[in-house]
Motif scaffolding. Structure first.
Motif, PDB file in Angstrom:
ATOM      1  N   LYS A  11       1.794   6.333  -6.916  1.00 60.05           N
ATOM      2  CA  LYS A  11       0.491   6.524  -7.554  1.00 60.05           C
ATOM      3  C   LYS A  11       0.121   5.320  -8.425  1.00 60.05           C
ATOM      4  N   SER A  53      -9.193  -4.400   5.382  1.00 56.07           N
ATOM      5  CA  SER A  53     -10.277  -4.237   4.405  1.00 56.07           C
ATOM      6  C   SER A  53      -9.999  -5.023   3.132  1.00 56.07           C
ATOM      7  N   LEU A  54      -8.765  -4.951   2.654  1.00 56.61           N
ATOM      8  CA  LEU A  54      -8.420  -5.650   1.417  1.00 56.61           C
ATOM      9  C   LEU A  54      -8.542  -7.164   1.594  1.00 56.61           C
ATOM     10  N   LYS A  82       0.941   4.178  -2.815  1.00 58.59           N
ATOM     11  CA  LYS A  82       0.708   5.595  -2.519  1.00 58.59           C
ATOM     12  C   LYS A  82       1.845   6.451  -3.057  1.00 58.59           C
ATOM     13  N   ILE A  89       0.835  -1.205   0.000  1.00 51.04           N
ATOM     14  CA  ILE A  89       0.000   0.000   0.000  1.00 51.04           C
ATOM     15  C   ILE A  89       0.869   1.255   0.000  1.00 51.04           C
ATOM     16  N   TYR A 114      -6.269  -2.180  -4.091  1.00 51.31           N
ATOM     17  CA  TYR A 114      -6.106  -0.869  -3.438  1.00 51.31           C
ATOM     18  C   TYR A 114      -5.998   0.206  -4.513  1.00 51.31           C
ATOM     19  N   PRO A 115      -6.675   1.363  -4.363  1.00 52.58           N
ATOM     20  CA  PRO A 115      -7.461   1.799  -3.202  1.00 52.58           C
ATOM     21  C   PRO A 115      -8.962   1.586  -3.372  1.00 52.58           C
ATOM     22  N   GLU A 152      -8.472   0.501   1.859  1.00 50.71           N
ATOM     23  CA  GLU A 152      -7.267   1.315   2.004  1.00 50.71           C
ATOM     24  C   GLU A 152      -6.375   0.818   3.132  1.00 50.71           C
ATOM     25  N   ASP A 153      -6.676  -0.354   3.662  1.00 53.50           N
ATOM     26  CA  ASP A 153      -5.802  -0.953   4.671  1.00 53.50           C
ATOM     27  C   ASP A 153      -5.820  -2.466   4.497  1.00 53.50           C
ATOM     28  N   TYR A 163      -1.270   0.857  -7.947  1.00 52.77           N
ATOM     29  CA  TYR A 163      -2.263   0.035  -7.272  1.00 52.77           C
ATOM     30  C   TYR A 163      -1.553  -1.110  -6.546  1.00 52.77           C
TER      31      TYR A 163
END
Length: 676
Positions: free
Chosen positions: A277, A386-387, A274, A270, A377-378, A382-383, A279
């Protein structure tokens, strides 16, 4: 005079000028003569509470076993150390240690001689240097300008340098972590604290690095400051720590990262996404047919399969990606630096192909498949939590649609999963708070038109939604494993209710209960039935069980044994929904079955659809020829009932004869129709 008397010996020992100390094999002080007690400043009672470490604080407790073994081997050892008196004063002493064993009791008789008493300073210094050189740990004296001014023999052995080479070197030469620019600041810290303990790595002469623990001590001699550093090789400790870390973060069977490390790998992916930019992809993989391999080829074959799959997965991924095993046959793949979300689909396709390739397990060639859920993601989280959750939801969607495919997560799946979780939670509460009830549907004999049995059907009373039909919660109960506890409750309640009717003097009939595949798989069903019958004092002839074709055909050998045990209790067994599964009575001959139930789908149009009529007629004739009774379910009209009677069907149930009703309503049915 008795020269061997204890009092005379004690008198002689206490008048000797030499200091005598008796030390146990565990390092405890056992006794001391008067001269020793006077020298150390203790009375005998206080002295015998001490250990060797209380006198010599530089002697490591863990070194005592080595010292004791050396003493036993050599019988006598001479060492020069510093001992502390009761007043806290340190005295250099020479100890002549003598091993003794009297009546099986081992101890050391130590003759202690203060070095100052000799007046021989050169000898004292020689003994002190000898003691330092006998240490297993390295000892270094380092000047304020970082020059090495002394090194013991252990330092030479550990680093591979000679004494002459070491005294021409600086601390920076052996510790690359030390920097000249930070040396003054480090020295000030040592001056403030007097002692510093830290871990670092020393460079050997051959270039190899050796992890060490350093105990640095500030010493002042003739107004000059020195760092007296004791250095311990901790290579073995670091190896053990690394192995413990590996065991804590990796799966023991496949060597893949486990759940403890997985979250870090997802977080790293992740962060990378970020920063660049891009995935990140998380794929939950569940193997198809793994349980079949375990059950039929054994757990060793299952382990080999898991290791082979792990190897295949790693072979199609980049070094930056991660394959993790969560346990059982569930894996997670983390894709780092994904340029386009569609790239995850390409990996999914590769994964499906490589897992599906046949593999040899023992002497058997097996081809398995995989169900894969993908979260990106995203968009899908986003964590890590969750994924993982959403990829897992997508994977279960694949399994519900037939397995052997991959699926991206969609929001609708989350809504379905939320509903699924709500039902699971509700069922758990229902079990805990007794919110289940049984409804009973009558079963009639077609010839006599009398009530001969009833089927117990589970209902859920939810405080908010009211009575919930089984088609809404039974599939969820089976997936979640709650069906085992629920099924046990149904058996217990059916037995309890029938026993209650019997005690009340009512006409009673056998109650039929549906078994789940889960109950047959775990093998506890026989004990559940036996205990329920015993607790309720119910004759076994008043309970029967129904199971589907697919349940008995999935693992025929194992199921046959379980069914024979159940039948051995005196209960009857029926095949439910016959005609919708394997539809082979010849195959069913191997099972201890008493009754065949024709599925309602063949009864619905039995008088108007020639095909359904032929199937129903064939089932009735074949079942009778094999000694089975036949029950047709879903009978809703007189026309259907009459047709089945004309074809020789034995039993019927359906709305035409009665809907499922609660126990209190079914009592009226019993009173009206039951055979006396």
């Amino acid at each position: 005079m008795d020269y061997g008397s204890p009092r005379l010996l004690e008198h002689c020992l206490n008048h000797m000028k030499d200091l005598l100390v008796w030390v146990g094999h565990d390092g405890r002080m056992l006794h001391a003569n008067a001269a020793a007690l006077k020298f150390y400043g203790y009375d005998l009672e206080s002295f015998t509470r001490l250990t060797i470490h209380d006198l010599d604080i530089h002697f490591r407790r863990e070194s005592w076993p080595q010292h004791w073994e050396a003493l036993k081997r050599n019988r006598t050892l001479t060492v020069t150390v510093q001992h502390r008196s009761a007043g806290g004063v340190f005295y250099p002493v020479e100890i002549v240690d003598n091993y003794q064993c009297v009546d099986g009791h081992e101890f050391s008789l130590a003759v202690v001689r203060p070095v100052e008493h000799r007046g021989d300073r050169a000898r004292r210094m020689q003994l002190m240097e000898f003691s330092v050189d006998q240490m297993t740990d390295s000892a270094l004296w380092i000047a304020k300008d970082a020059r090495i001014i002394f090194a013991n023999d252990a330092t030479c052995r550990n680093l591979g340098y000679t004494h002459d080479e070491l005294v021409k070197m600086t601390a920076f030469d052996i510790d690359p972590n030390l920097k000249p620019e930070s040396w003054p600041r480090n020295w000030e810290r040592l001056r403030e604290r007097k002692t510093l303990t830290f871990e670092t790595a020393h460079r050997r002469k051959d270039g190899r690095m050796m992890p060490v623990e350093v105990s640095a001590n500030l010493v002042q001699v003739h107004e000059q400051e020195y760092n007296c550093a004791f250095v311990r090789d901790i290579t073995e400790r670091k190896i053990n720590e690394a192995e413990l870390t590996r065991l804590a973060t990796h799966d023991a069977l496949t060597g893949l990262p486990n759940r403890n490390l997985l979250n870090d790998r997802i977080a790293r992916a992740i962060l990378h996404a970020k920063r660049n930019k891009e995935y990140a992809g998380v794929m939950v993989v569940d193997l198809d047919k793994f349980k079949f391999v375990n059950d039929n080829l054994g757990h060793d074959a299952g382990d080999e399969l898991l290791k082979e799959v792990a190897s295949r997965m790693k072979s199609i991924l980049r070094a930056s990606d991660t394959v993790s095993r969560l346990g059982g046959d569930e894996f997670v793949i983390v894709l780092e630096g994904v340029t386009h979300p569609e790239d995850c689909a390409l990996v999914g396709q590769k994964l499906m192909r490589i897992v599906a390739e046949p593999m040899i397990l023992g002497e058997v060639a097996m081809a398995i498949g995989a169900s894969v859920g993908i979260a990106v993601y995203p968009m899908n989280g986003e964590d890590a939590a969750s994924l993982l959750k959403n990829a897992d939801i997508a994977m279960y969607q694949v399994k519900s649609e037939g397995r052997g495919n991959f699926q991206f997560y969609e929001r609708e799946m989350g809504e379905r999963a939320s509903k699924h979780l709500s039902i699971v939670t509700g069922l758990q509460e229902a079990l805990k708070n007794d919110r289940f009830i049984l409804h009973y549907q009558p079963i009639f004999d077609l010839k006599s038109r009398r009530l001969v049995a009833a089927e117990a059907l589970l209902r859920w009373r939810d405080p908010e939604r009211g009575l919930i039909p089984p088609n809404e919660f039974i599939p969820v109960a089976e997936e979640s494993g709650l069906i085992g506890a629920m099924g046990a409750w149904v058996i217990e309640e059916a037995c309890r209710q029938n026993s209650r009717w019997q005690k009340d003097g009512m006409k009673v009939v056998p109650i039929s209960v549906n078994l789940s595949a889960y109950q047959l798989r775990n093998g506890e069903i026989v004990d559940v039935v036996r205990k329920a019958l015993t607790r309720c004092a119910l004759p076994s002839s008043l309970i029967s069980f129904e199971l589907t074709e697919s349940m008995v055909m999935d693992h025929p050998e194992r199921v046959t044994g379980i069914l024979k045990e159940i039948q051995g209790l005196g209960v009857t067994l029926a095949i439910d929904d016959f005609g919708t599964g394997y539809s082979s009575l010849s195959h069913l001959q191997q099972f201890p079955i008493d009754l065949i139930k024709i599925d309602r789908s063949f009864v619905k149009d039995i008088s108007g659809d020639a095909k359904d009529a032929v199937i129903a007629n064939t089932i009735i004739k074949l079942a009778h020829s094999l000694g089975y009774k036949v029950l047709a379910e879903g009978v809703e009209t007189a026309l259907q009932s009459d047709y089945l009677r004309d074809q020789g069907c034995d039993l019927v149930q359906g709305f035409f004869y009665g809907k499922p009703v609660p126990a209190e309503e079914f009592e009226r049915v019993l009173q009206r129709f039951a055979v006396v």
